[in-house]
Design a protein around this motif. Structure first.
Motif, mmCIF file in Angstrom:
data_model
loop_
_atom_site.group_PDB
_atom_site.id
_atom_site.type_symbol
_atom_site.label_atom_id
_atom_site.label_comp_id
_atom_site.label_asym_id
_atom_site.label_seq_id
_atom_site.Cartn_x
_atom_site.Cartn_y
_atom_site.Cartn_z
ATOM 1 N N THR A 433 0.824 -1.206 0.000
ATOM 2 C CA THR A 433 0.000 0.000 0.000
ATOM 3 C C THR A 433 0.858 1.255 0.000
ATOM 4 O OG1 THR A 433 -1.770 -1.153 1.177
ATOM 5 C CG2 THR A 433 -1.811 1.251 1.216
ATOM 6 N N VAL A 434 1.890 1.280 0.840
ATOM 7 C CA VAL A 434 2.783 2.447 0.905
ATOM 8 C C VAL A 434 3.480 2.670 -0.433
ATOM 9 C CG1 VAL A 434 4.897 3.346 1.959
ATOM 10 C CG2 VAL A 434 3.121 2.318 3.396
ATOM 11 N N LEU A 435 3.942 1.592 -1.054
ATOM 12 C CA LEU A 435 4.569 1.715 -2.372
ATOM 13 C C LEU A 435 3.573 2.243 -3.400
ATOM 14 C CD1 LEU A 435 6.679 -1.579 -2.527
ATOM 15 C CD2 LEU A 435 7.523 0.757 -2.185
ATOM 16 N N GLY A 436 2.340 1.825 -3.282
ATOM 17 C CA GLY A 436 1.312 2.319 -4.187
ATOM 18 C C GLY A 436 1.060 3.806 -4.003
ATOM 19 N N ILE A 437 1.056 4.258 -2.746
ATOM 20 C CA ILE A 437 0.884 5.688 -2.479
ATOM 21 C C ILE A 437 2.032 6.470 -3.109
ATOM 22 C CG2 ILE A 437 0.848 7.445 -0.670
ATOM 23 C CD1 ILE A 437 -0.595 5.406 1.114
ATOM 24 N N GLY A 438 3.252 5.932 -2.971
ATOM 25 C CA GLY A 438 4.403 6.587 -3.581
ATOM 26 C C GLY A 438 4.280 6.673 -5.091
ATOM 27 N N ALA A 439 3.813 5.572 -5.717
ATOM 28 C CA ALA A 439 3.636 5.570 -7.168
ATOM 29 C C ALA A 439 2.562 6.570 -7.591
ATOM 30 C CB ALA A 439 3.269 4.166 -7.636
ATOM 31 N N PHE A 440 1.496 6.664 -6.796
ATOM 32 C CA PHE A 440 0.439 7.621 -7.104
ATOM 33 C C PHE A 440 0.958 9.048 -7.025
ATOM 34 C CE2 PHE A 440 -2.790 10.576 -5.537
ATOM 35 C CZ PHE A 440 -3.752 10.474 -6.536
ATOM 36 N N MET A 441 1.709 9.353 -5.973
ATOM 37 C CA MET A 441 2.247 10.700 -5.809
ATOM 38 C C MET A 441 3.183 11.061 -6.954
ATOM 39 S SD MET A 441 0.861 12.087 -3.219
ATOM 40 C CE MET A 441 -0.023 11.705 -1.700
ATOM 41 N N LEU A 442 4.004 10.123 -7.366
ATOM 42 C CA LEU A 442 4.913 10.368 -8.479
ATOM 43 C C LEU A 442 4.142 10.640 -9.764
ATOM 44 C CD1 LEU A 442 7.817 10.430 -9.551
ATOM 45 C CD2 LEU A 442 7.647 7.954 -9.916
ATOM 46 N N SER A 443 3.128 9.814 -10.024
ATOM 47 C CA SER A 443 2.315 9.998 -11.222
ATOM 48 C C SER A 443 1.556 11.318 -11.184
ATOM 49 C CB SER A 443 1.325 8.833 -11.355
ATOM 50 O OG SER A 443 0.435 9.029 -12.419
ATOM 51 N N ALA A 444 0.959 11.636 -10.028
ATOM 52 C CA ALA A 444 0.202 12.883 -9.900
ATOM 53 C C ALA A 444 1.111 14.099 -10.037
ATOM 54 C CB ALA A 444 -0.524 12.912 -8.556
ATOM 55 N N GLY A 445 2.329 13.986 -9.525
ATOM 56 C CA GLY A 445 3.268 15.097 -9.640
ATOM 57 C C GLY A 445 3.665 15.371 -11.073
ATOM 58 N N VAL A 446 3.891 14.302 -11.835
ATOM 59 C CA VAL A 446 4.271 14.462 -13.239
ATOM 60 C C VAL A 446 3.133 15.086 -14.036
ATOM 61 C CG1 VAL A 446 4.845 13.209 -15.355
ATOM 62 C CG2 VAL A 446 5.962 12.603 -13.194
ATOM 63 N N ARG A 447 1.892 14.682 -13.741
ATOM 64 C CA ARG A 447 0.741 15.165 -14.508
ATOM 65 C C ARG A 447 0.106 16.411 -13.894
ATOM 66 N NH1 ARG A 447 -3.078 10.069 -15.470
ATOM 67 N NH2 ARG A 447 -2.638 9.711 -13.260
ATOM 68 N N ARG A 448 0.675 16.895 -12.788
ATOM 69 C CA ARG A 448 0.170 18.085 -12.090
ATOM 70 C C ARG A 448 -1.306 17.920 -11.718
ATOM 71 N NH1 ARG A 448 3.838 20.290 -9.710
ATOM 72 N NH2 ARG A 448 2.584 22.195 -9.524
ATOM 73 N N GLN A 449 -1.640 16.756 -11.174
ATOM 74 C CA GLN A 449 -2.992 16.498 -10.690
ATOM 75 C C GLN A 449 -2.995 16.500 -9.164
ATOM 76 O OE1 GLN A 449 -4.254 12.809 -12.498
ATOM 77 N NE2 GLN A 449 -4.634 13.756 -14.487
ATOM 78 N N TRP A 450 -4.191 16.399 -8.598
ATOM 79 C CA TRP A 450 -4.317 16.383 -7.143
ATOM 80 C C TRP A 450 -3.409 15.314 -6.547
ATOM 81 C CZ3 TRP A 450 -5.692 12.682 -3.549
ATOM 82 C CH2 TRP A 450 -5.930 13.152 -2.247
ATOM 83 N N PRO A 451 -2.648 15.643 -5.499
ATOM 84 C CA PRO A 451 -2.662 16.861 -4.678
ATOM 85 C C PRO A 451 -1.641 17.920 -5.117
ATOM 86 C CG PRO A 451 -1.371 15.195 -3.600
ATOM 87 C CD PRO A 451 -1.850 14.563 -4.875
ATOM 88 N N PHE A 452 -1.147 17.833 -6.340
ATOM 89 C CA PHE A 452 -0.128 18.780 -6.831
ATOM 90 C C PHE A 452 -0.670 19.735 -7.851
ATOM 91 C CE2 PHE A 452 2.083 14.759 -5.737
ATOM 92 C CZ PHE A 452 2.863 15.227 -4.697
ATOM 93 N N GLU A 453 -1.986 19.795 -8.015
ATOM 94 C CA GLU A 453 -2.562 20.706 -8.996
ATOM 95 C C GLU A 453 -2.388 22.144 -8.534
ATOM 96 O OE1 GLU A 453 -6.639 19.671 -9.238
ATOM 97 O OE2 GLU A 453 -6.976 19.808 -7.102
ATOM 98 N N ALA A 454 -2.370 23.048 -9.488
ATOM 99 C CA ALA A 454 -2.213 24.476 -9.166
ATOM 100 C C ALA A 454 -3.400 24.957 -8.353
ATOM 101 C CB ALA A 454 -2.108 25.285 -10.455
ATOM 102 N N THR A 455 -3.162 25.872 -7.407
ATOM 103 C CA THR A 455 -4.222 26.381 -6.538
ATOM 104 C C THR A 455 -5.350 26.999 -7.326
ATOM 105 O OG1 THR A 455 -2.563 26.836 -4.845
ATOM 106 C CG2 THR A 455 -4.715 27.914 -4.608
ATOM 107 N N SER A 456 -4.977 27.677 -8.421
ATOM 108 C CA SER A 456 -5.998 28.339 -9.207
ATOM 109 C C SER A 456 -6.959 27.388 -9.904
ATOM 110 C CB SER A 456 -5.332 29.224 -10.281
ATOM 111 O OG SER A 456 -4.545 28.423 -11.143
ATOM 112 N N GLY A 457 -6.504 26.160 -10.047
ATOM 113 C CA GLY A 457 -7.366 25.191 -10.733
ATOM 114 C C GLY A 457 -8.033 24.228 -9.779
ATOM 115 N N ALA A 458 -7.902 24.480 -8.468
ATOM 116 C CA ALA A 458 -8.438 23.544 -7.494
ATOM 117 C C ALA A 458 -9.940 23.406 -7.608
ATOM 118 C CB ALA A 458 -8.045 23.995 -6.087
ATOM 119 N N ASN A 459 -10.612 24.495 -8.033
ATOM 120 C CA ASN A 459 -12.060 24.456 -8.095
ATOM 121 C C ASN A 459 -12.595 24.230 -9.515
ATOM 122 O OD1 ASN A 459 -12.324 25.048 -5.308
ATOM 123 N ND2 ASN A 459 -12.025 27.236 -5.705
ATOM 124 N N SER A 460 -11.672 23.925 -10.410
ATOM 125 C CA SER A 460 -12.109 23.737 -11.795
ATOM 126 C C SER A 460 -12.785 22.387 -11.962
ATOM 127 C CB SER A 460 -10.918 23.814 -12.740
ATOM 128 O OG SER A 460 -9.982 22.797 -12.429
#
Length: 460
Positions: A433-460
């Motif tokens: 599970t922890v490894l999966g969370i790490g993989a998710f964070m890496l993927s989300a960071g590359v694609r700039r998705q939650w939780p790394f999305e820009a603040t201005s787009g949080a409500n989009s």
């Protein structure tokens, strides 16, 4: 709605609904009855240390029935390919936490589905050694070959698969029926004598062994929800998905209990707990070695049938995630003429082939269950509670009785089973599970998705 016979389906077109209630139930039941009960039966007796082992099989059925209420509400409300992937995503919200939970489920599927395939294939090769003694490398060749054959059988349209499933379902019923009828009509040990010692066992001793034994029996019931993985291909899903699960569980529970009673009415439980080939031993005791070899062949056919249903159902999970834009897009491809997710099938099957060559059966059953409980079973039960707070009753075509008691019972029992797996397996499940969370964070960071999305787009 597009006709399923359209000559030019898109690569990510909706899957055609071609499976009826009978076919869905058959695929559920052959998923549930693999090599598991034939290998697990002696282990459960040994774990419980006596005839009270029957309670572990009863508990497995109860856990499955309670959990089926959760699956039924979710499956009827959201009949799509992928099962738990969609349930988790919708329950926890598609923009944030639902992304993480559904990603974790797909992540675990990429590991656990091939492991489930491998465990069944390895068990197949070990049981086959009753017919012909094999060295370790020969067993590995057999287990790998079984996986390759199953991939070949599944590389076709879903409607023909449904017909194959019915044939395999017949083999399951024939095998279990032979064991049950043969034992109960040729009883050599009175069941009253076998079970008379149950009353003398203290509650604390019974509870101590019940947790560990139920881990193995629950493994033998897993698969009652296979129809949810195929939700996008089931006809009349709001009725057929719940019905197929309850029919499967009740039917398999009755068969398992009768099979256990039949075996110990012929083979003393003290001897049965030491047998590596309990069904073969049972049939040989009644009818001789030739019949035992035939029974072994039937057991292998049942195990093969189960692996068929397992890979069929799990191959739809990465497909659903990819079609949703939350996983590698290549998994979303459908076969250009046969309309099935062939890339997902080949990758999961290929990993299952590799794992079948690398691993031993050992404790893999417990490890598989420990890996799945927190995210899939507990996660989606809690998710259903969250959904009920946000949606009206009219949005749930199937409603469980006495809600939310079955949901709370399901969560409590799954947590009990999780603890019962033991510390090494608990840790292994948490590590995945922890490894999966790490993989998710890496993927989300590359694609700039939650939780790394820009603040201005949080409500989009």
């Amino acid at each position: 709605m597009a006709d399923s016979t359209s000559p030019e389906p898109s690569s990510s077109a909706p899957l055609p609904r071609r499976l009826n209630l009978l076919q869905g139930t058959a695929l559920n039941m052959i998923d549930m009855v693999g090599i598991g009960p034939f290998v697990v039966l002696p282990l459960v007796i040994k774990t419980m240390g006596g005839p009270q082992f029957i309670w572990a099989w009863v508990l497995g059925a109860v856990v499955s029935l309670v959990d089926a209420f959760v699956w039924s509400e979710l499956g009827a409300a959201f009949p799509q390919a992928g099962g738990s992937y969609n349930f988790l995503k919708i329950s926890y919200g598609e923009r944030r936490w639902g992304k993480l939970l559904s990603f974790l489920y797909v992540w675990q599927t990429l590991i656990q589905a091939p492991l489930v395939m491998a465990s069944g294939a390895i068990g197949f090769s070990q049981y086959a050694s009753y017919l012909m003694p094999m060295e370790d490398w020969q067993r590995r060749v057999v287990s790998g070959g079984v996986v390759l054959i199953i991939i070949g059988l599944l590389y076709r349209r879903i409607d023909s698969i449904g017909k194959i499933g019915l044939v395999m379902w017949g083999a399951v019923l024939l095998t279990l029926g032979w064991i049950i009828v043969g034992g109960l009509t040729n009883s050599r040990i009175p069941l009253s004598t076998t079970f008379e010692s149950i009353q003398s066992v203290s509650g604390s001793v019974l509870a101590a062994g019940l947790g560990q034994a139920s881990v193995k029996t629950i493994y033998c019931y897993l698969g009652y929800y296979n129809v949810c993985h195929l939700g996008g291909e089931i006809q009349r899903p709001t009725r057929n998905i719940p019905a197929s699960m309850f029919i499967s569980i009740i039917g398999i529970a009755a068969l398992y209990l009768l099979m256990n009673l039949s075996v110990i009415s012929v083979v003393p439980w003290q001897e049965a707990q030491e047998s590596d080939f309990i069904v073969s031993t049972f049939v040989e005791t009644l009818y001789g070695p030739d019949a035992a070899r035939l029974a072994t062949v039937l057991v292998l056919l049942v195990a093969f049938s189960s692996l068929f249903a397992v890979l069929l159902g799990y191959s739809r999970v990465p497909y659903a995630a990819a079609a949703d834009g939350q996983f590698f897009s290549i998994f979303a491809k459908l076969h250009p003429t046969r309309q099935f997710p062939y890339v997902s099938l080949l990758i999961l099957g290929g990993l299952g082939f590799v794992f079948s060559l690398l691993f031993r059966l050992g404790d893999v059953i417990t490890a598989i269950l420990a890996m799945r409980i927190m995210v899939q079973f507990v996660g989606q039960a809690i998710g259903l509670l969250l959904l009920h707070r946000r949606r009206s009753a009219a949005e749930f075509p199937f409603r469980m009785p006495f809600y939310p008691i079955p949901v709370l019972l399901a969560v409590g029992v799954w947590l009990f089973v999780f603890v019962s797996t033991g510390l090494p397996f608990i840790l292994s499940g948490l590590v995945v599970t922890v490894l999966g969370i790490g993989a998710f964070m890496l993927s989300a960071g590359v694609r700039r998705q939650w939780p790394f999305e820009a603040t201005s787009g949080a409500n989009s």
